[in-house]
Write a protein that holds these residues in place. Sequence first.
Motif: not given
Length: 89
Positions: A18-24
């Motif tokens: 989820v964090l990676d998706n939010l960073k993207i």
Amino acid sequence: MKKFSFSLQKILEIKEQVLDNLKIEMGNLNRELNTVEQQIKNLKTEFKQLNDEFVEKCAVSVSVGEMTYYKMYMDNVLKQTEKKKKKKI
């Protein structure tokens, strides 16, 4: 019956995903913001050049048609700038 066991590792993996998706998503939004800011800057530059040209022509002589053209064009640039500013927000 087998006893249920739950690993916190799976929760950590999901949260990292989820964090990676939010960073993207944040990167994409920042890129879009930079694009809009550049467009606003370009519109302001265009307006300044247009206004300078209009003032220069008015100092010499300008027809009513040309004056109307410049005013409409400058109003259009200002409206576009306002739209971009609203999009930025």
